[in-house]
Design a protein around this motif. Structure first.
Motif, mmCIF file in Angstrom:
data_model
loop_
_atom_site.group_PDB
_atom_site.id
_atom_site.type_symbol
_atom_site.label_atom_id
_atom_site.label_comp_id
_atom_site.label_asym_id
_atom_site.label_seq_id
_atom_site.Cartn_x
_atom_site.Cartn_y
_atom_site.Cartn_z
ATOM 1 N N THR A 194 76.000 59.908 51.371
ATOM 2 C CA THR A 194 76.807 58.805 51.888
ATOM 3 C C THR A 194 75.886 57.670 52.307
ATOM 4 O O THR A 194 74.739 57.891 52.692
ATOM 5 C CB THR A 194 77.655 59.250 53.092
ATOM 6 N N ARG B 161 75.667 54.062 54.654
ATOM 7 C CA ARG B 161 76.305 53.319 55.738
ATOM 8 C C ARG B 161 75.459 52.093 56.068
ATOM 9 O O ARG B 161 74.276 52.203 56.412
ATOM 10 C CB ARG B 161 76.480 54.206 56.972
ATOM 11 N N ASN C 95 80.302 53.809 44.655
ATOM 12 C CA ASN C 95 80.340 54.035 46.093
ATOM 13 C C ASN C 95 79.306 53.161 46.796
ATOM 14 O O ASN C 95 79.587 52.556 47.841
ATOM 15 C CB ASN C 95 80.090 55.512 46.398
ATOM 16 N N GLU D 280 80.289 50.360 49.618
ATOM 17 C CA GLU D 280 79.863 50.555 51.000
ATOM 18 C C GLU D 280 78.732 49.627 51.426
ATOM 19 O O GLU D 280 78.576 49.360 52.619
ATOM 20 C CB GLU D 280 79.420 52.014 51.198
#
Length: 480
Positions: A57, A59, A108, A112
């Motif tokens: 992920t 961020r 993604n 993001e």
């Protein structure tokens, strides 16, 4: 005065003093910008990457601080956007998201991170969907999300048409090495550009498997920095906002008649056998590349690890397939000739059985795999790495030394019949490889990840190009 990075949750780490701004580690910083109208108040943009058993992920965080140490400002402060990211009637900015690259993280990462950093980020939805190869155009940057293996090439063709000559293009490419070769081979012509400055400009965000070109161009990035090394994606974002444009060295590969590009397609059943997933494209006469052209172990490894089933394993797939190839230790029957650009000074390698033949313009095939230690970023030199037929154990030993900062170069050994052999390493302008193999399995060559099957007795000729086809944004340390 300082503020915690927005959207941070659960960050309780305690980084080394001097390498942080609040809770932001220096290696996470993308850039620092001065707040408008404030001489000593700054915004810090940073990226946190979380990995584990689940999909990685990303961020993106923004925080404000007035007490930033001067070394951090010297390293990360930017004074506005670089010219190549400023949209205008004469400059168009594109984000190209290659959904098939690597393990499929590009979209993604765009949503993001990149979408929020590029100018005009408010104009985009959180999950853009495009039903075909099309460009959405909310000023000031365009978005292309690939829908097929040909999407990037079609995009490159669009921006290089003659009626676009008055417009300069910056392409933020969220892709692996395959995206670069698709750009090179999609370009219609470079003849209409009167100077290098008008060539399309590529910025690479490394979201492929090996990312050879990115790692080679950034091999010396941060070499003099006092701060910890960033991740590849943080480094890519730093280059995006604080890089320099340079001509991208490239080469042209010509194929004998009967050559054809080979691709895998998703199988219709649970079987992943070659017979069920192999597909054949049209005949090919030439390709352009910027990284590698190979025959032997390397090309075989790329080809046989590129099934849909293997690709799910990311970079681990290479090791999985390598074990089988090392057991077979096939000796590739071929004639290899080196020459000058004009065809002069032809030299033929003194063997016709080979394990490894690889021509390259870069130093690294992966971040830690140094195939050509003498290669420097942008040096425009073609080098050939090669060695003869050896056992699987010896091939593994040689490849292991390539992971040891390129120590395979210069390796020597004595064969069972007392002959001294070693890893060859030659500077050249032209390489010609003629395959003498009968079985089509052993007639695959690799051009920057694209696999071409040669006909029996067919050949490839690799030669450096004098004129660049694209420019690329590199670390600021490479261009003064």
């Amino acid at each position: 005065m300082s503020t915690k990075p927005s959207d941070i949750s659960g960050d309780t780490s305690q980084p080394d003093v001097g390498n942080t701004i609040g809770s932001v580690k220096a290696e996470e910083i993308i850039f620092i910008s001065r707040q408008p109208g404030a001489s000593n108040l700054y915004d810090i943009f940073s990226l946190k990457e979380e990995t584990g058993d689940q999909e990685p992920t990303f961020r993106l965080f923004q925080s404000s601080d007035a007490g930033i140490p001067q070394p951090l400002l010297d390293e990360f402060l930017i004074e506005g956007l670089p010219d190549y990211l400023k949209s205008s009637p004469s400059r168009r900015i594109h984000a190209v998201v290659s959904t098939g690259s690597g393990t499929g993280l590009a979209l993604n990462f765009y949503n993001e991170v990149v979408r929020r950093l590029l100018p005009g980020r408010e104009a985009y939805p959180s999950d853009p969907t495009i039903n075909s190869v099309e460009i959405s155009k909310p000023n000031p940057h365009d978005l292309v999300v690939t829908q097929s293996a040909h999407s990037v090439r079609e995009f490159a063709r669009e921006i290089s048409r003659a009626d676009e000559d008055a417009v300069q293009h910056t392409v933020v490419l969220l892709s692996g090495d395959g995206g670069v070769i698709e750009m090179l081979n999609g370009q219609v012509s470079v003849e209409g550009h009167d100077s290098e400055e008008r060539l399309p400009l590529i910025v690479i965000l490394p979201l492929g498997t090996g990312n050879a070109l990115f790692h080679s161009l950034h091999k010396s990035a941060g070499a003099t920095s006092r701060f910890p090394a960033p991740s590849s994606l943080v480094q890519g974002l730093r280059t995006l906002f604080n890089g320099r444009a340079a001509a991208l060295p490239s080469f042209k590969v010509e194929f004998s008649p009967g050559s054809r590009i080979i691709t895998y397609k998703s199988p219709d059943s649970s079987s992943d056998s070659v017979e069920e997933v192999e597909g054949h494209a049209d005949a090919v006469s030439h390709l352009y590349g910027a990284i590698v052209a190979s025959y032997g172990f390397h090309s075989q490894l790329v080809w046989e690890s590129d099934t849909p089933e293997y690709r799910k394993h990311g970079s681990k797939r290479f090791g999985m397939v390598a074990q089988q190839l090392l057991k077979e230790s096939h000796a590739y029957n071929a004639i290899v000739e080196l020459s000058g650009k004009d065809g002069s000074n032809v030299q033929k390698l003194d063997r016709d059985r080979h394990a490894y033949i690889l021509a390259t313009m870069v130093s690294n095939l992966e971040k830690t795999f140094t195939i050509s230690p003498a290669s420097k970023p942008l040096d425009r030199k073609l080098r050939l790495v090669h060695f003869g037929a050896v056992s699987g154990e010896k091939t593994m030993e040689i490849m292991t030394q390539a992971y040891n900062d390129g120590k395979h170069i210069g390796m020597k050994w004595t064969t069972e019949d007392g002959k001294e052999e070693g890893v060859g390493y030659d500077d050249t302008s032209v390489v010609k490889i003629t395959t003498l193999e009968e079985d089509a399995r052993w007639r695959k060559v690799c051009i920057d990840g694209t696999i071409v099957e040669l006909p029996q007795g067919g050949s490839i000729t690799i030669r450096t190009e004098d004129r660049p086809r694209f420019r690329v944004v590199v670390d600021k340390s490479l261009v003064r």
